[in-house]
Write a protein that holds these residues in place. Structure first.
Motif, PDB file in Angstrom:
ATOM      1  N   LEU A  91     105.721  23.963-103.369  1.00 15.07           N
ATOM      2  CA  LEU A  91     104.403  23.657-102.817  1.00 15.07           C
ATOM      3  C   LEU A  91     103.331  23.659-103.899  1.00 15.07           C
ATOM      4  O   LEU A  91     102.442  22.803-103.904  1.00 15.07           O
ATOM      5  CB  LEU A  91     104.060  24.676-101.726  1.00 15.07           C
ATOM      6  CG  LEU A  91     102.723  24.465-101.006  1.00 15.07           C
ATOM      7  CD1 LEU A  91     102.689  23.107-100.330  1.00 15.07           C
ATOM      8  CD2 LEU A  91     102.488  25.588 -99.994  1.00 15.07           C
ATOM      9  N   GLY A  92     103.411  24.627-104.823  1.00 20.41           N
ATOM     10  CA  GLY A  92     102.407  24.699-105.877  1.00 20.41           C
ATOM     11  C   GLY A  92     102.415  23.473-106.755  1.00 20.41           C
ATOM     12  O   GLY A  92     101.362  22.935-107.105  1.00 20.41           O
ATOM     13  N   ARG A  93     103.617  23.003-107.123  1.00 13.32           N
ATOM     14  CA  ARG A  93     103.709  21.811-107.968  1.00 13.32           C
ATOM     15  C   ARG A  93     103.244  20.578-107.221  1.00 13.32           C
ATOM     16  O   ARG A  93     102.573  19.713-107.791  1.00 13.32           O
ATOM     17  CB  ARG A  93     105.140  21.637-108.449  1.00 13.32           C
ATOM     18  CG  ARG A  93     105.340  20.348-109.220  1.00 13.32           C
ATOM     19  CD  ARG A  93     106.683  20.269-109.859  1.00 13.32           C
ATOM     20  NE  ARG A  93     106.949  18.913-110.320  1.00 13.32           N
ATOM     21  CZ  ARG A  93     107.974  18.574-111.082  1.00 13.32           C
ATOM     22  NH1 ARG A  93     108.824  19.485-111.493  1.00 13.32           N
ATOM     23  NH2 ARG A  93     108.151  17.327-111.447  1.00 13.32           N
ATOM     24  N   ARG A  94     103.579  20.488-105.926  1.00 14.44           N
ATOM     25  CA  ARG A  94     103.137  19.329-105.152  1.00 14.44           C
ATOM     26  C   ARG A  94     101.617  19.294-105.056  1.00 14.44           C
ATOM     27  O   ARG A  94     100.993  18.235-105.184  1.00 14.44           O
ATOM     28  CB  ARG A  94     103.744  19.371-103.750  1.00 14.44           C
ATOM     29  CG  ARG A  94     103.416  18.150-102.886  1.00 14.44           C
ATOM     30  CD  ARG A  94     103.861  18.337-101.477  1.00 14.44           C
ATOM     31  NE  ARG A  94     105.272  18.646-101.385  1.00 14.44           N
ATOM     32  CZ  ARG A  94     105.875  19.029-100.246  1.00 14.44           C
ATOM     33  NH1 ARG A  94     105.166  19.137 -99.142  1.00 14.44           N
ATOM     34  NH2 ARG A  94     107.157  19.286-100.239  1.00 14.44           N
ATOM     35  N   ALA A  95     101.001  20.458-104.825  1.00 14.33           N
ATOM     36  CA  ALA A  95      99.539  20.517-104.748  1.00 14.33           C
ATOM     37  C   ALA A  95      98.910  20.154-106.090  1.00 14.33           C
ATOM     38  O   ALA A  95      97.904  19.437-106.139  1.00 14.33           O
ATOM     39  CB  ALA A  95      99.102  21.920-104.318  1.00 14.33           C
ATOM     40  N   LEU A  96      99.511  20.638-107.180  1.00 15.66           N
ATOM     41  CA  LEU A  96      98.988  20.303-108.507  1.00 15.66           C
ATOM     42  C   LEU A  96      99.097  18.812-108.766  1.00 15.66           C
ATOM     43  O   LEU A  96      98.148  18.180-109.262  1.00 15.66           O
ATOM     44  CB  LEU A  96      99.758  21.084-109.574  1.00 15.66           C
ATOM     45  CG  LEU A  96      99.389  20.778-111.031  1.00 15.66           C
ATOM     46  CD1 LEU A  96      97.941  21.182-111.295  1.00 15.66           C
ATOM     47  CD2 LEU A  96     100.343  21.497-111.977  1.00 15.66           C
ATOM     48  N   ARG A  97     100.244  18.223-108.427  1.00 18.71           N
ATOM     49  CA  ARG A  97     100.438  16.790-108.654  1.00 18.71           C
ATOM     50  C   ARG A  97      99.442  15.963-107.846  1.00 18.71           C
ATOM     51  O   ARG A  97      98.833  15.023-108.354  1.00 18.71           O
ATOM     52  CB  ARG A  97     101.867  16.405-108.267  1.00 18.71           C
ATOM     53  CG  ARG A  97     102.152  14.917-108.332  1.00 18.71           C
ATOM     54  CD  ARG A  97     103.625  14.667-108.490  1.00 18.71           C
ATOM     55  NE  ARG A  97     104.407  15.093-107.349  1.00 18.71           N
ATOM     56  CZ  ARG A  97     104.979  14.268-106.468  1.00 18.71           C
ATOM     57  NH1 ARG A  97     104.834  12.976-106.610  1.00 18.71           N
ATOM     58  NH2 ARG A  97     105.701  14.721-105.476  1.00 18.71           N
ATOM     59  N   THR A  98      99.263  16.340-106.573  1.00 19.67           N
ATOM     60  CA  THR A  98      98.329  15.601-105.724  1.00 19.67           C
ATOM     61  C   THR A  98      96.898  15.755-106.217  1.00 19.67           C
ATOM     62  O   THR A  98      96.140  14.780-106.282  1.00 19.67           O
ATOM     63  CB  THR A  98      98.441  16.100-104.271  1.00 19.67           C
ATOM     64  OG1 THR A  98      99.780  15.913-103.805  1.00 19.67           O
ATOM     65  CG2 THR A  98      97.484  15.340-103.370  1.00 19.67           C
ATOM     66  N   GLY A  99      96.535  16.977-106.576  1.00 22.44           N
ATOM     67  CA  GLY A  99      95.165  17.210-107.024  1.00 22.44           C
ATOM     68  C   GLY A  99      94.840  16.489-108.316  1.00 22.44           C
ATOM     69  O   GLY A  99      93.784  15.855-108.438  1.00 22.44           O
ATOM     70  N   VAL A 100      95.731  16.567-109.295  1.00 17.70           N
ATOM     71  CA  VAL A 100      95.484  15.924-110.584  1.00 17.70           C
ATOM     72  C   VAL A 100      95.444  14.407-110.427  1.00 17.70           C
ATOM     73  O   VAL A 100      94.586  13.728-111.008  1.00 17.70           O
ATOM     74  CB  VAL A 100      96.551  16.343-111.607  1.00 17.70           C
ATOM     75  CG1 VAL A 100      96.438  15.509-112.876  1.00 17.70           C
ATOM     76  CG2 VAL A 100      96.415  17.823-111.947  1.00 17.70           C
ATOM     77  N   THR A 101      96.356  13.855-109.628  1.00 14.09           N
ATOM     78  CA  THR A 101      96.369  12.407-109.415  1.00 14.09           C
ATOM     79  C   THR A 101      95.088  11.940-108.727  1.00 14.09           C
ATOM     80  O   THR A 101      94.484  10.938-109.107  1.00 14.09           O
ATOM     81  CB  THR A 101      97.591  11.997-108.582  1.00 14.09           C
ATOM     82  OG1 THR A 101      98.783  12.452-109.221  1.00 14.09           O
ATOM     83  CG2 THR A 101      97.662  10.486-108.426  1.00 14.09           C
ATOM     84  N   GLY A 102      94.676  12.685-107.700  1.00 16.32           N
ATOM     85  CA  GLY A 102      93.451  12.315-106.995  1.00 16.32           C
ATOM     86  C   GLY A 102      92.219  12.432-107.862  1.00 16.32           C
ATOM     87  O   GLY A 102      91.329  11.565-107.824  1.00 16.32           O
ATOM     88  N   LEU A 103      92.139  13.489-108.683  1.00 12.14           N
ATOM     89  CA  LEU A 103      91.008  13.637-109.594  1.00 12.14           C
ATOM     90  C   LEU A 103      91.000  12.521-110.641  1.00 12.14           C
ATOM     91  O   LEU A 103      89.938  11.978-110.976  1.00 12.14           O
ATOM     92  CB  LEU A 103      91.066  15.004-110.279  1.00 12.14           C
ATOM     93  CG  LEU A 103      90.680  16.209-109.418  1.00 12.14           C
ATOM     94  CD1 LEU A 103      90.921  17.499-110.181  1.00 12.14           C
ATOM     95  CD2 LEU A 103      89.221  16.111-108.982  1.00 12.14           C
ATOM     96  N   GLY A 104      92.189  12.182-111.162  1.00 12.16           N
ATOM     97  CA  GLY A 104      92.272  11.089-112.117  1.00 12.16           C
ATOM     98  C   GLY A 104      91.794   9.785-111.520  1.00 12.16           C
ATOM     99  O   GLY A 104      91.063   9.012-112.163  1.00 12.16           O
ATOM    100  N   LEU A 105      92.181   9.533-110.265  1.00  8.22           N
ATOM    101  CA  LEU A 105      91.753   8.310-109.585  1.00  8.22           C
ATOM    102  C   LEU A 105      90.245   8.314-109.354  1.00  8.22           C
ATOM    103  O   LEU A 105      89.571   7.288-109.530  1.00  8.22           O
ATOM    104  CB  LEU A 105      92.505   8.167-108.260  1.00  8.22           C
ATOM    105  CG  LEU A 105      92.193   6.939-107.404  1.00  8.22           C
ATOM    106  CD1 LEU A 105      92.446   5.661-108.180  1.00  8.22           C
ATOM    107  CD2 LEU A 105      93.037   6.963-106.135  1.00  8.22           C
ATOM    108  N   ALA A 106      89.694   9.466-108.968  1.00  8.32           N
ATOM    109  CA  ALA A 106      88.257   9.563-108.734  1.00  8.32           C
ATOM    110  C   ALA A 106      87.478   9.324-110.023  1.00  8.32           C
ATOM    111  O   ALA A 106      86.469   8.598-110.032  1.00  8.32           O
ATOM    112  CB  ALA A 106      87.905  10.932-108.146  1.00  8.32           C
ATOM    113  N   VAL A 107      87.925   9.929-111.127  1.00  9.04           N
ATOM    114  CA  VAL A 107      87.252   9.733-112.411  1.00  9.04           C
ATOM    115  C   VAL A 107      87.369   8.279-112.852  1.00  9.04           C
ATOM    116  O   VAL A 107      86.400   7.665-113.317  1.00  9.04           O
ATOM    117  CB  VAL A 107      87.853  10.672-113.476  1.00  9.04           C
ATOM    118  CG1 VAL A 107      87.343  10.316-114.869  1.00  9.04           C
ATOM    119  CG2 VAL A 107      87.517  12.117-113.149  1.00  9.04           C
ATOM    120  N   PHE A 108      88.560   7.713-112.703  1.00  9.96           N
ATOM    121  CA  PHE A 108      88.811   6.329-113.108  1.00  9.96           C
ATOM    122  C   PHE A 108      87.855   5.373-112.400  1.00  9.96           C
ATOM    123  O   PHE A 108      87.169   4.562-113.029  1.00  9.96           O
ATOM    124  CB  PHE A 108      90.277   6.004-112.811  1.00  9.96           C
ATOM    125  CG  PHE A 108      90.646   4.553-112.892  1.00  9.96           C
ATOM    126  CD1 PHE A 108      90.206   3.763-113.939  1.00  9.96           C
ATOM    127  CD2 PHE A 108      91.465   3.986-111.928  1.00  9.96           C
ATOM    128  CE1 PHE A 108      90.558   2.410-114.017  1.00  9.96           C
ATOM    129  CE2 PHE A 108      91.827   2.656-111.994  1.00  9.96           C
ATOM    130  CZ  PHE A 108      91.371   1.867-113.041  1.00  9.96           C
TER     131      PHE A 108
END
Length: 316
Positions: free
Chosen positions: A75-92
């Motif tokens: 669960l921790g890795r899934r949350a990290l992956r989702t959060g980082v991907t979403g933040l990257g998309l938002a910044v992009f």
């Protein structure tokens, strides 16, 4: 030719990325029509794009659940992956819109998309140990030259330092999103729909306060047309394109991904000529041909490289 973790053939991953790049190229024309039909701002449009795309993806998951159960991820890795991907998309997305506002469309596009392959090649070498090779380097340089000719061929561009910095930030967000997608795609089986939906949820939450400040609900004299345009933006260049992008980026080399995504300005240029009545200049044609040649060269090289790695070694 398939990635051992996701099971997606490399050839299909390349096709997914090509379709995603072409679909992304239609977003600009659709956005311009949205601006003509309403007073919606770019941040609000980006929010509704991701929020509505999330709803569509969740509806698809309900109607067509995954045939095979994915490998369970902590669960921790899934949350990290989702959060980082979403933040990257938002910044992009947000930094790119801000760069367009600060220094203009041409310079923002060249810096963002031009810096992408360079940052991607460096990051892939350091993080993923992926070698670009001499042929790949030539293809990247050709694609960057084609991008510059395509976007700046008309002249009249104004370079402002703050806009350039924002464009570089946008490119960094895109590269972080792609490199981590590639890294996690190599290590474990991934569900592209789940990854995309999670990224859209995080991006929507990040953009919501800024969209509220800008004006979340637009005013329009053509509400029906506006709704149809927003549905198109959410469905084709968002839910479909990003779903294909995350699936393809998990199995294709990162530098190749970044160059294939340069099909976005090619698609936008062709659309402008065919549907919006713009003239096909010599610079536009030269840029399109340079970029298409580079994309084709990298795609063929990617397929040949995988085929060579999978050929059995003859014992002597």
């Amino acid at each position: 030719m398939s990635n051992t973790a996701s099971g997606l053939p490399i050839g299909r991953g390349l096709l997914y990325l090509i379709v995603a790049g072409v679909a992304w190229g239609t977003a600009g024309a659709a956005a311009s029509l949205v601006y003509r039909a309403s007073d919606m701002g770019p941040v609000a449009l980006s929010f509704w794009r991701c929020a509505a795309g999330l709803v569509l993806l969740l509806a698809v998951r309900l109607v067509r659940p995954s045939a095979a159960a994915p490998v369970r991820e902590p669960l921790g890795r899934r949350a990290l992956r989702t959060g980082v991907t979403g933040l990257g998309l938002a910044v992009f997305q947000t930094a790119y819109f801000a760069a367009v506002s600060a220094t203009g469309l041409a310079v923002a596009t060249v810096v963002t998309l031009g810096a992408g392959p360079v940052l991607m090649a460096l990051g892939a070498r350091l993080i993923l140990a992926e070698r670009l090779g001499r042929g790949g380097a030539v293809a990247v340089l050709g694609a960057l030259a084609g991008l510059a000719v395509l976007v700046l061929g008309g002249g009249g561009a104004t370079v402002r330092p703050m806009g350039v910095l924002l464009a570089l930030l946008s490119a960094a967000g895109y590269c972080a999103m792609t490199l981590l997608t590639r890294l996690w795609g190599r290590d474990a089986e991934g569900d592209a729909t789940r990854t995309t939906a999670g990224a859209f949820a995080v991006t929507s939450l990040c953009l919501l306060p800024f969209a509220l400040a800008e004006g979340l609900l637009p005013h329009s004299e053509e509400p029906g047309r506006l709704v149809l345009l927003l549905l198109y933006v959410a469905a084709v260049p968002t839910a479909l394109a990003y779903g294909l992008y995350f699936a393809g980026a998990a199995v294709v080399r990162s530098a190749t991904v970044s160059v294939i995504m340069l099909l976005e300005p090619v698609s936008a240029a062709v659309l402008a000529v065919v549907l919006l009545g713009e003239h096909l200049t010599a610079a536009t044609l030269a840029g399109i041909l340079l970029m298409l040649g580079s994309v084709a060269g990298l795609a063929v090289g990617e397929a040949r490289g995988v085929r060579r790695r999978e050929e059995p070694v003859m014992a002597v």
